[in-house]
Motif scaffolding. Structure first.
Motif, PDB file in Angstrom:
ATOM      1  N   SER A 123       0.874  -1.075   0.130  1.00 35.55           N
ATOM      2  CA  SER A 123      -0.019  -0.107   0.034  1.00 35.55           C
ATOM      3  C   SER A 123       0.813   1.354  -0.068  1.00 35.55           C
ATOM      4  N   LYS A 124       2.118   1.190  -0.474  1.00 32.54           N
ATOM      5  CA  LYS A 124       2.850   2.560  -0.253  1.00 32.54           C
ATOM      6  C   LYS A 124       3.070   2.905  -1.753  1.00 32.54           C
ATOM      7  N   TYR A 125       2.483   3.991  -2.161  1.00 36.87           N
ATOM      8  CA  TYR A 125       2.364   4.424  -3.508  1.00 36.87           C
ATOM      9  C   TYR A 125       3.868   4.724  -4.250  1.00 36.87           C
ATOM     10  N   LEU A 126       4.005   4.130  -5.255  1.00 44.10           N
ATOM     11  CA  LEU A 126       5.259   4.185  -5.891  1.00 44.10           C
ATOM     12  C   LEU A 126       5.012   4.813  -7.095  1.00 44.10           C
ATOM     13  N   ASP A 127       5.708   5.764  -7.403  1.00 40.14           N
ATOM     14  CA  ASP A 127       5.497   6.176  -9.049  1.00 40.14           C
ATOM     15  C   ASP A 127       6.488   5.549 -10.039  1.00 40.14           C
ATOM     16  N   SER A 128       6.242   5.972 -11.458  1.00 41.21           N
ATOM     17  CA  SER A 128       6.921   5.365 -12.387  1.00 41.21           C
ATOM     18  C   SER A 128       8.478   5.579 -12.103  1.00 41.21           C
ATOM     19  N   TRP A 129       8.846   6.660 -11.743  1.00 43.21           N
ATOM     20  CA  TRP A 129      10.233   7.040 -11.534  1.00 43.21           C
ATOM     21  C   TRP A 129      10.912   6.195 -10.307  1.00 43.21           C
ATOM     22  N   GLN A 130      10.135   5.752  -9.410  1.00 42.89           N
ATOM     23  CA  GLN A 130      10.788   5.004  -8.252  1.00 42.89           C
ATOM     24  C   GLN A 130      10.583   3.552  -8.569  1.00 42.89           C
ATOM     25  N   ILE A 131       9.589   3.299  -9.334  1.00 45.41           N
ATOM     26  CA  ILE A 131       9.522   1.635  -9.858  1.00 45.41           C
ATOM     27  C   ILE A 131      10.767   1.447 -10.790  1.00 45.41           C
ATOM     28  N   ALA A 132      10.959   2.375 -11.759  1.00 48.71           N
ATOM     29  CA  ALA A 132      11.900   2.287 -12.885  1.00 48.71           C
ATOM     30  C   ALA A 132      13.616   2.242 -11.921  1.00 48.71           C
ATOM     31  N   SER A 133      13.757   3.221 -11.160  1.00 46.91           N
ATOM     32  CA  SER A 133      14.744   3.107 -10.462  1.00 46.91           C
ATOM     33  C   SER A 133      15.276   1.943  -9.862  1.00 46.91           C
ATOM     34  N   LEU A 134      14.161   1.355  -9.084  1.00 49.47           N
ATOM     35  CA  LEU A 134      14.429  -0.131  -8.550  1.00 49.47           C
ATOM     36  C   LEU A 134      14.824  -1.121  -9.665  1.00 49.47           C
ATOM     37  N   LEU A 135      13.808  -1.177 -10.556  1.00 48.70           N
ATOM     38  CA  LEU A 135      14.184  -2.168 -11.641  1.00 48.70           C
ATOM     39  C   LEU A 135      15.712  -2.290 -12.276  1.00 48.70           C
ATOM     40  N   ALA A 136      15.912  -0.744 -12.374  1.00 45.41           N
ATOM     41  CA  ALA A 136      17.329  -0.530 -13.221  1.00 45.41           C
ATOM     42  C   ALA A 136      18.361  -1.118 -12.411  1.00 45.41           C
ATOM     43  N   ARG A 137      18.275  -0.959 -11.035  1.00 45.97           N
ATOM     44  CA  ARG A 137      19.477  -1.639 -10.171  1.00 45.97           C
ATOM     45  C   ARG A 137      19.549  -2.930 -10.460  1.00 45.97           C
ATOM     46  N   VAL A 138      18.454  -3.726 -10.395  1.00 48.11           N
ATOM     47  CA  VAL A 138      18.506  -5.086 -10.755  1.00 48.11           C
ATOM     48  C   VAL A 138      18.628  -5.518 -12.088  1.00 48.11           C
ATOM     49  N   SER A 153       0.260   0.153 -17.321  1.00 44.10           N
ATOM     50  CA  SER A 153      -0.555  -0.719 -16.624  1.00 44.10           C
ATOM     51  C   SER A 153      -2.079  -0.387 -16.316  1.00 44.10           C
ATOM     52  N   GLU A 154      -2.727  -1.465 -15.792  1.00 44.20           N
ATOM     53  CA  GLU A 154      -4.302  -1.226 -15.920  1.00 44.20           C
ATOM     54  C   GLU A 154      -4.615  -0.005 -14.869  1.00 44.20           C
ATOM     55  N   ASP A 155      -3.953  -0.229 -13.769  1.00 44.12           N
ATOM     56  CA  ASP A 155      -4.354   0.772 -12.756  1.00 44.12           C
ATOM     57  C   ASP A 155      -3.800   2.149 -12.663  1.00 44.12           C
ATOM     58  N   GLU A 156      -2.622   2.402 -13.283  1.00 42.42           N
ATOM     59  CA  GLU A 156      -1.986   3.738 -13.303  1.00 42.42           C
ATOM     60  C   GLU A 156      -2.129   4.171 -14.880  1.00 42.42           C
ATOM     61  N   GLY A 157      -1.721   3.561 -15.742  1.00 37.41           N
ATOM     62  CA  GLY A 157      -2.221   4.029 -17.026  1.00 37.41           C
ATOM     63  C   GLY A 157      -1.119   4.975 -17.538  1.00 37.41           C
ATOM     64  N   CYS A 158       0.176   5.006 -17.028  1.00 40.13           N
ATOM     65  CA  CYS A 158       1.006   6.238 -17.436  1.00 40.13           C
ATOM     66  C   CYS A 158       1.762   5.731 -18.265  1.00 40.13           C
ATOM     67  N   ALA A 159       2.065   4.523 -18.976  1.00 40.45           N
ATOM     68  CA  ALA A 159       2.866   4.166 -19.907  1.00 40.45           C
ATOM     69  C   ALA A 159       4.415   5.020 -19.544  1.00 40.45           C
ATOM     70  N   GLU A 160       4.790   4.970 -18.490  1.00 39.53           N
ATOM     71  CA  GLU A 160       6.360   5.348 -18.494  1.00 39.53           C
ATOM     72  C   GLU A 160       7.252   4.593 -17.960  1.00 39.53           C
ATOM     73  N   VAL A 161       7.166   3.564 -17.155  1.00 39.85           N
ATOM     74  CA  VAL A 161       8.301   2.947 -16.703  1.00 39.85           C
ATOM     75  C   VAL A 161       9.034   2.086 -17.559  1.00 39.85           C
ATOM     76  N   GLY A 162       8.576   1.732 -18.695  1.00 38.75           N
ATOM     77  CA  GLY A 162       9.421   1.473 -19.766  1.00 38.75           C
ATOM     78  C   GLY A 162      10.411   2.270 -20.518  1.00 38.75           C
ATOM     79  N   ALA A 163       9.949   3.349 -20.446  1.00 39.41           N
ATOM     80  CA  ALA A 163      10.838   4.785 -21.023  1.00 39.41           C
ATOM     81  C   ALA A 163      11.870   5.156 -19.968  1.00 39.41           C
ATOM     82  N   ILE A 164      11.501   5.164 -18.931  1.00 41.37           N
ATOM     83  CA  ILE A 164      12.335   5.784 -17.721  1.00 41.37           C
ATOM     84  C   ILE A 164      13.546   4.859 -17.713  1.00 41.37           C
TER      85      ILE A 164
END
Lengths: 475, 399, 263
Positions: C90-105, C120-131
């Protein structure tokens, strides 16, 4: 499978889309396998899976397919439901299966006195339709609920009906529409009630074993139906039963339409299932026909007189229809009962005797598998269309035998059947003359006979495109 | 190397099909024969042997596997082949083999058909195949006669009742069929039957099982069995024959003291004991279409006829193909959820049979048959000649 | 060939979802979950590459403990390795935060291709991939509807969908990241039994943001939602247009459209 095979399938489907609608061409691998199946228990080989299955709706479409096949030198294997018991429905090699089930319309022309049907009509459907109108036709294989008219005509198969009483199926075939291996469309025979004197091209295809043409329409005379009387006899001694049947012929009795027998062991099983009292011997039951019930009954009693001369345990007219249903049913349930209780598979041979040797014949049939390799120790039950002097020794084959054993068993059955039919100078009357019976044919009719049919085949189908393998013999 | 449990499914199929003599008797009775699709597939023998050769030759991948899938999922699981094989041949439980084939395809991630995947997901998430919300399952009560709805007991956990009316997913959610449960409830109320419906009813699991998702089916089987044990009813009365069949034949631990009846069987019984008398007669010609899961698969032919004879008398006409010989509507075996390509739709052929019998109304006792036949009437252009009604509709008006 | 697929587990939105206390997102802990629809197509596309050539597939996801189910699903479907970057529920994470975590791995392992779903279905931002692509400094193509060719150590040729049935075909040098559009393939179905078996036999790698060298307190949310709310259903009226003939109905409709200034 391999890429080359897939490519060939697609090429064929594309080319044939000009001949028949795409929805009637299938290159689905499993539908192709399904159309290579037939009643032998061992697996088909990969080389027998067709490239495509086509379901033409007319002689013109069949013609187009044959022309294409000849041009590309691709074999065509014609099939209906694939129930032929000598192996003719299984494609010999890669090729195209021509499934006739779309040629399944039939029309009854009462004012002409005949019906016309496609080869893909289910026999029972046509039979029931003509019976409803008061007609009879002697197309009655055991597999009638699914067997197709084309197969019955190509094999001229008699099954239950006694040939000598009303004739064989093709005695009723007045004419055909056929497509020759080169694609030419041919009409044979007549629309008149008088059949051709001299050369009737019908005869090259009716009973033709599928060698010389694809049947696309069949014209069959409507014979009037008749009234029936039913009879039953029981003989402690199997030889007496055989002598009784001989008497029916020798004493010039009116021959019954159908005459079936069950040897004692087989009868025991059938009777028990149907709630009939345990038989003391072998059972024989038959149907006599006439234009009135009295006539049928009178004819029946003549037959009973022949039986009575051989001291049966019982011999009488069956007037109770329930009893009759049970008797007839007793014969029908034996195979399924044995298969379901033992888990084995049921395989019968067709031993046909001549009149003179019937007593020896029936004893020989009873000992069909004695001393025969592979199948010698298996349980055997004997029954059959004794009225036509035909017997089915049925053997129970273990289902867990592997492919090799199953093939060997199958070979031994046909080999032994051939030996016996040769001994009696007869030949099969139900399952065609080639495929698994090709060896018999050669021995029976010699190289002369075999060469003759080969020459005819070569003349009509020079590139051996139509049903190759049937004439050459089962691989 | 496959997982062990997948190898076991393969073995099971090979053993069952090795007894087959390929006599083709089953093909004679297969409804696929009525459409040209069946000709080329060669009926149940063709389907089971297709699975067999797929295993034998290990061609269960890629496009080949999809082709097998398309054949195996064309079967309606009507059971005509099972009856025929038992009667005339070696007694193979053909439909079980086909269902095992589907299980194999699902476990190998080849099956089911793409349009059926969301059915399974819906079952898993909401307990019904229609993507409807689980907590809206009893909403149909709001659409029926208010007086009737009031008398329906909605059973909480551990409530007890004599007759548990199992409504089923289709009758609960389908807007066009709301008068099926509505009519049954009306009839039960008039007859003062002691009955109730579950407050948290879930699918019987039939679609999961027929599609080959055995794991998901087992979840439903376990949950429903548990729920039935808590309710302690004497009898479960099903509206849908698929639920009826599945409870009777496929639940591993179904309580042995819980009777399962289809509502037509229950009401026919009421006629027998005299509690149900038909007051008004129908003066239109009706015929009865035997649902496969009531008739062929469970030999229940006469109860609906008893009811219909009482309602329609001489106006009840039988189709030429009836009882064990009835023709499947094409809705079973997961086919409700997909469009199977065939020349001559089964539903249209069946409508034609009804018209040939001279009927103005086709009566049936299965919500899926109802939908199939009603669609068949529309697509064949016979809307002004014949209609479909459920047995319950007719009954509710006549008592 | 190594392919990494980034997935998101979303709550299945049905009816009226319950919101988190801070009203910033849907409360996923109250919902049934599944793999985000776009990511299902991405997963399937990767599995098909594995079927065609030798490939190792790794799935990475950012989520709470329940996100393990999604990763097991991927393992059951045929993926080689599954990694969960576990965060607080339940902690809100935005595309930047998610992408940052993914990038590390992702950056710590060899990869030729990275797939992610378009959105994603719930946010619909279409940003994580690009970031993520930018963070990894690799070429990107979004909304990919087909892969035409793939040459290990070389290039990937992809199709982007345009209007009117047209496609644009582009070539990217590997390693590259593409975001996958729905409809590119037909995702396979993973059965209950298969999933059960997989959970018994396979293991998931779990890492915390800290173990990746990321302090979640310092990883800023660049784009915090103000407020999420469920709209009230208004009093929209439905009027059925009547008329004696099609012409009359059409004229009536036209009149209304003019009145409302639509035409």
């Amino acid at each position: 499978m391999c890429e080359a095979e897939n490519a060939k399938s697609e090429k064929i489907a594309k080319a044939l889309a000009d001949v028949l609608p795409e929805k009637f061409i299938s290159i689905n691998r499993y539908e192709r396998i399904a159309n290579a199946l037939h009643p032998f228990p061992f697996d088909i080989e990969k080389e027998q899976v067709p490239y495509a299955v086509v379901m033409p709706q007319s002689a013109e479409e069949v013609s187009g397919i044959m022309k294409y096949a000849n041009k590309e030198k691709i074999p065509i294997f014609v099939r209906g439901s694939g129930t032929q018991l000598a192996g003719s429905s299984r494609p010999h090699t890669h090729g195209i299966v021509l499934n006739v089930r779309n040629l399944n319309k039939f029309d009854i022309f009462e004012d002409y006195g005949f019906l016309e049907c496609g080869p893909g009509c289910v026999v029972a459907k046509v039979d029931d339709a003509v019976a409803k109108l008061g007609y009879f036709f002697p197309f009655h294989p055991g597999s009638r609920i699914i067997a197709n008219m084309g197969g019955v005509v190509s094999n001229n198969t008699s099954a239950h009906i006694v040939d000598a009483s009303v004739g064989k199926p093709n005695d009723y075939v007045m004419g055909l529409e056929v497509v020759l291996p080169n694609g030419d469309i041919l009409e044979t025979g007549t629309k008149g009630m008088r059949r051709p004197a001299g050369t009737d091209l019908t005869k090259f295809f009716a009973g033709g074993d599928g060698l010389l043409g694809v049947i696309t329409k069949i014209r069959i005379r409507l014979a009037p139906s008749f009234k029936r009387a039913r009879g039953f006899a029981m003989f402690k001694d199997l030889k007496a039963l055989a002598r009784g049947v001989q008497r029916v012929y020798l004493e010039k009795r009116p021959l019954p339409l159908m005459m079936e027998f069950m040897e004692k062991e087989a009868a025991k099983i059938g009777f028990d299932i149907k709630g009939l009292p345990e038989p003391k011997g072998s059972a024989i039951f038959f149907v006599s026909v006439g234009s009135s019930e009295e006539e049928a009954s009178a004819k029946l009693n003549q037959v009973l007189d022949s039986f009575k001369a051989e001291n049966p345990d019982a011999a009488y007219e069956v007037t109770d229809l329930d009893e009759w249903q049970n008797l007839w049913g007793a014969r029908e349930v034996i195979g399924s009962f044995l298969m379901q209780t033992t888990g084995y598979q049921w395989k019968a041979a067709e031993v046909v005797c001549n009149l003179k040797d019937l007593v020896v014949g029936i004893e020989t049939a009873k000992n069909f598998n004695v001393g025969v390799p592979i199948i010698g120790d298996l349980k055997l039950y004997l029954y059959g269309h004794i009225g036509a002097l035909s017997m089915h020794p049925g053997i129970l084959i273990p289902s867990d035998w592997d492919n090799e054993m199953q093939k060997k068993a199958n070979n031994e059955i046909f080999k032994r059947e051939a030996e016996l039919n040769l001994k009696f100078g007869s030949c099969g009357g139900e399952w065609g003359q080639f495929s698994m019976r090709k060896d018999f044919f050669v021995r029976r009719y010699g190289e002369v006979g075999y060469t003759l049919i080969k020459d005819i085949k070569k003349a009509v189908d020079p590139d051996n495109i139509l049903n190759p393998g049937i004439l050459e013999g089962y691989r | 190397m496959e997982e062990e449990y997948i190898e076991e499914i393969k073995q099971e199929i090979i053993e069952a099909t090795s007894k087959c003599r390929i006599c083709m008797s089953c093909y004679a009775d297969c409804p696929l024969q009525e459409s040209t699709r069946g000709y080329v597939t060669q009926g149940p023998t063709g389907i089971t042997k297709a699975i067999y050769y797929g295993i034998l030759w290990d061609t269960l991948a890629g496009k080949d596997a999809e082709e097998l899938r398309d054949i195996v999922y064309a079967c309606t699981t009507c059971g005509a082949c099972v009856a025929r094989c038992e009667k005339s041949a070696c007694g193979i439980k053909v439909v079980d083999v086909i269902e095992a084939g589907r299980k194999l395809l699902v476990e190998k991630m080849i099956g089911p058909l793409p349009d059926q995947i969301k059915v399974l997901e819906s079952l898993d998430q909401e307990g019904n195949p229609y993507d409807e919300l689980a907590d809206k399952r009893t909403k149909w009560l709001e659409s029926i006669d208010k007086e009737d709805a009031k008398q329906v007991k909605v059973l909480q956990d551990s409530d007890t009742v004599e007759n548990l009316l199992f409504v089923g997913c289709t009758s609960s959610y389908d807007r066009d069929l709301v008068n099926i449960p509505g009519s049954i409830v009306k009839a039960f109320n008039k007859l003062k039957i002691d009955y109730g419906i579950l407050n948290d009813e879930k699918c019987c699991g039939d679609p999961a099982l027929r599609l080959g998702e055995v794991g998901l089916f087992e979840d439903f089987s376990e949950q429903n069995t548990e729920r039935f044990k808590n309710v302690k009813a004497k009898r479960v009365i099903n509206i849908c024959p698929h639920g009826y069949h599945t409870f009777k034949n496929n639940y591993a631990d179904f309580p042995s003291d819980l009777e399962v009846m289809h509502y037509t069987e229950f009401l026919a019984q009421q006629i027998d004991v005299g509690t149900l008398t038909i007051k008004t007669k129908l003066n239109q010609k009706v015929t009865y279409h035997d649902p496969c899961y009531l008739g062929k698969r469970n030999n229940s032919y006469e109860a609906p006829r008893k009811i219909l004879n009482n309602i329609a008398g001489d106006n009840f006409v039988e189709m030429k193909r009836n009882r064990a010989d009835s023709l499947c509507c094409g809705g079973g075996g997961g086919r409700m959820f997909v469009e199977v390509e065939e020349v001559d739709r089964l539903s249209e052929t069946r409508v034609r049979h009804a018209l040939e019998a001279g009927a103005e109304i086709i009566v049936t006792a299965c919500p899926w048959c109802h939908i199939q036949l009603s669609d068949g009437i529309k697509t064949s252009g016979n809307e002004n000649k014949i209609i479909v009604k459920d047995m319950a509709h007719l009954l509710a008006d006549c008592i | 060939m190594d392919v990494v697929v980034t997935i998101r587990q979303t709550g299945i939105l049905r009816g009226n979802p319950i919101l988190t206390a801070d009203e910033k997102s849907v409360d996923i802990t109250k919902l049934k979950r599944h793999i985000n629809e776009w990511d299902q197509y991405a997963l399937e596309e990767a599995l098909r590459i594995k079927e065609r050539k030798e490939a190792g597939i790794t799935v990475v996801s950012v989520g709470d403990k329940k996100t393990e189910d999604a990763i097991y699903y991927c393992l059951a479907a045929g993926v080689n390795e599954g990694i969960l970057i576990e965060t607080e529920p339940s902690k809100y994470l935005d595309s930047w935060q998610i992408a940052s975590l993914l990038a590390r791995v992702v950056s710590e392992r060899p990869y030729d291709l990275v797939f992610s779903g378009v959105q994603s279905e719930d946010e619909g931002c279409a940003e994580v991939g690009a970031i993520l692509a930018r963070m990894l400094d690799i070429p990107l193509s979004s909304t990919v509807i087909g892969i035409k060719s793939l040459i290990e150590g070389g290039t990937i040729e992809i199709q982007n969908e345009l209007e009117e049935g047209f496609y644009h075909i582009r070539t990217l040098e590997l390693p590259a990241l593409i975001t996958i559009q729905t409809g590119i393939n037909q995702p396979r179905y993973v059965s209950s039994l298969r999933l059960r078996n997989t959970k018994k036999k396979r293991k998931i790698t779990k890492v915390s943001p800290e173990s990746l060298g990321i302090n979640m307190m310092e990883l800023d949310c660049k784009k915090m939602p103000k407020r999420l709310f469920i709209p009230e259903f208004g009093s929209a009226k439905l009027e059925l247009i009547d008329g004696a003939s099609s012409n009359e109905k059409a004229n009536s409709l036209l009149g209304r459209l003019y009145d409302r200034g639509v035409l």
